[in-house]
Design a protein around this motif. Structure first.
Motif, short mmCIF file in Angstrom:
data_model
loop_
_atom_site.label_atom_id
_atom_site.label_comp_id
_atom_site.label_asym_id
_atom_site.label_seq_id
_atom_site.Cartn_x
_atom_site.Cartn_y
_atom_site.Cartn_z
N GLY A 175 0.72 -1.18 -0.02
CA GLY A 175 0.18 0.13 0.17
C GLY A 175 0.65 1.33 -0.13
O GLY A 175 0.19 2.39 0.43
N GLY A 176 2.21 1.29 -0.51
CA GLY A 176 2.82 2.52 -0.73
C GLY A 176 3.55 2.73 0.64
O GLY A 176 3.99 3.86 0.82
N SER A 177 3.44 2.11 1.78
CA SER A 177 4.00 2.27 2.97
C SER A 177 5.42 2.05 2.99
O SER A 177 5.81 0.89 2.92
CB SER A 177 3.28 1.47 4.03
N LEU A 178 6.07 3.15 3.21
CA LEU A 178 7.80 2.89 3.20
C LEU A 178 8.30 2.17 4.25
O LEU A 178 9.01 1.37 4.14
CB LEU A 178 8.35 4.45 3.32
N THR A 179 7.64 2.24 5.19
CA THR A 179 7.92 1.46 6.69
C THR A 179 7.69 -0.01 6.25
O THR A 179 8.64 -1.16 6.40
CB THR A 179 7.13 1.55 7.87
N ASP A 180 6.60 -0.51 5.78
CA ASP A 180 6.32 -1.84 5.48
C ASP A 180 7.03 -2.26 4.22
O ASP A 180 7.35 -3.62 4.27
CB ASP A 180 4.70 -1.97 5.26
N ALA A 181 7.53 -1.28 3.45
CA ALA A 181 8.40 -1.65 2.13
C ALA A 181 9.65 -2.43 2.54
O ALA A 181 9.96 -3.05 1.77
CB ALA A 181 8.64 -0.65 1.21
N ASP A 182 10.14 -2.08 3.88
CA ASP A 182 11.47 -2.55 4.09
C ASP A 182 11.35 -3.25 5.45
O ASP A 182 12.12 -2.99 6.54
CB ASP A 182 12.59 -1.71 4.20
N LYS A 183 10.47 -4.15 5.43
CA LYS A 183 10.28 -4.92 6.68
C LYS A 183 10.34 -6.45 6.38
O LYS A 183 9.74 -6.94 5.15
CB LYS A 183 9.07 -4.80 7.29
N PHE A 184 11.02 -7.40 6.81
CA PHE A 184 11.26 -8.74 6.49
C PHE A 184 11.16 -9.55 7.84
O PHE A 184 11.35 -8.94 9.07
CB PHE A 184 12.75 -8.99 5.82
N ARG A 185 10.69 -10.61 7.50
CA ARG A 185 10.26 -11.68 8.63
C ARG A 185 11.56 -12.85 8.69
O ARG A 185 11.74 -13.25 7.69
CB ARG A 185 9.06 -12.26 8.56
N VAL A 186 11.91 -13.07 9.97
CA VAL A 186 12.89 -14.38 10.19
C VAL A 186 12.18 -15.44 10.82
O VAL A 186 11.78 -15.17 12.02
CB VAL A 186 13.94 -13.78 10.79
N GLN A 187 12.01 -16.58 10.35
CA GLN A 187 11.40 -17.61 11.06
C GLN A 187 12.48 -18.61 11.51
O GLN A 187 13.19 -19.23 10.37
CB GLN A 187 10.17 -18.14 10.43
N PHE A 188 12.28 -19.46 12.47
CA PHE A 188 13.28 -20.66 12.82
C PHE A 188 12.74 -21.40 13.79
O PHE A 188 11.86 -20.97 14.65
CB PHE A 188 14.75 -20.08 13.25
N PRO A 189 13.12 -22.79 14.26
CA PRO A 189 12.53 -23.46 15.01
C PRO A 189 12.83 -23.00 16.34
O PRO A 189 13.88 -22.25 16.91
CB PRO A 189 13.36 -24.82 14.96
N MET A 190 11.70 -23.06 17.44
CA MET A 190 11.75 -22.53 18.65
C MET A 190 12.83 -23.13 19.38
O MET A 190 13.39 -22.26 20.32
CB MET A 190 10.32 -22.92 19.66
N ASP A 191 13.14 -24.28 19.45
CA ASP A 191 14.12 -24.83 20.17
C ASP A 191 15.64 -24.93 19.67
O ASP A 191 16.39 -25.38 20.02
CB ASP A 191 13.82 -26.31 20.64
N LEU A 192 15.74 -24.17 18.48
CA LEU A 192 17.07 -23.89 17.96
C LEU A 192 18.10 -23.28 18.98
O LEU A 192 17.56 -22.22 19.71
CB LEU A 192 16.94 -23.29 16.76
N ASP A 193 19.28 -23.48 19.00
CA ASP A 193 20.11 -22.80 20.02
C ASP A 193 20.39 -21.42 19.58
O ASP A 193 20.28 -21.01 18.53
CB ASP A 193 21.54 -23.70 19.99
N ILE A 194 20.48 -20.59 20.72
CA ILE A 194 20.59 -19.14 20.38
C ILE A 194 21.57 -18.56 19.64
O ILE A 194 21.36 -17.53 18.88
CB ILE A 194 20.22 -18.29 21.64
#
Length: 235
Positions: A194-213
């Motif tokens: 929707g033309g939102s500059l903030t949303d335009a450079d947002k990315f998501r990182v997903q990994f297993p909950m129990d993965l070592d930190i």
């Protein structure tokens, strides 16, 4: 620090929410299976005067757990683009450096091993915990995540055509055999925000909950390297 008090309305994770007996600074990654990284823009500052890129790193509940900053050399940024060297530092809610990421100056020609990108990740500040290394493939963007002993622990595979103007971008976190999908680094299509500059450079990182930190910290580092190589936005 001059950036620390910006956007104080964002809710920080409380120290009482953190599990004890974790390596200092990385305990915010315990019990987390998703991070949202959003670049912040100051639209009142002309592009030619910008001296840094800043990001907020949030957990599943939308609480800010880290603040990231790359101090830019204006000349190198505009001369070298995504090939430029950079050092990105991640701070906790009291302004302490938790993670440092460094990439040396390398051109972007993936046909030569000397040009493949490599990110060094240190956490706590100064102690190397691993590396994110691009490796050659004729059609796909591919990376290996290595521990501090330079041993491969997982791989990343991107799409054949990297353009988030037309569709969402997804970089899969894979087992070493590339048979099991462990997680994902993704960014929405820019035409769908929707033309939102903030949303335009947002990315998501997903990994297993129990993965070592430490592995989670390396995946976060990989997401920043991918952002610089494929997602980068300057207003």
């Amino acid at each position: 620090m001059d950036f620390y008090d910006k956007q104080r309305a964002i809710q920080w994770t409380r120290s009482s929410d953190i599990i004890s007996n974790s390596p200092a600074g990385l305990e915010h990654l315990v019990g987390v299976n998703q991070l949202i990284v959003c670049q912040r823009f100051d639209l009142e500052v002309p592009d030619c005067l910008k001296s840094s890129k800043t990001y907020e790193v949030m957990n599943n509940q939308g609480q800010r757990i880290y603040f990231a900053e790359e101090r830019n050399n204006w000349f190198l940024h505009h001369l070298c683009g995504i090939s430029r060297p950079f050092t990105l530092k991640i701070y906790d809610n009291v302004g302490q450096i938790i993670i440092t990421m460094h990439k040396a100056l390398r051109c972007t020609c993936c046909w030569s091993s000397c040009c493949l990108q490599k990110l060094v990740v240190k956490a706590p500040h100064g102690e190397e915990i691993g590396y994110v290394c691009q490796y050659f493939h004729p059609f796909l963007p591919k990376f290996k995540i290595k521990n501090k002993n330079n041993k491969d622990i997982m791989k990343i595979r991107g799409p054949c055509l990297v353009s988030n103007c037309l569709w969402d971008l997804n970089f899969r976190l894979l087992s070493l055999e590339e048979e099991i999908v462990i997680g994902n680094i993704s960014k929405p299509c820019t035409s769908s925000v929707g033309g939102s500059l903030t949303d335009a450079d947002k990315f998501r990182v997903q990994f297993p909950m129990d993965l070592d930190i430490k592995s989670k910290a390396l995946i976060l580092g990989a997401s920043f390297l991918i952002d610089y190589m494929y997602f980068e936005v300057w207003p």
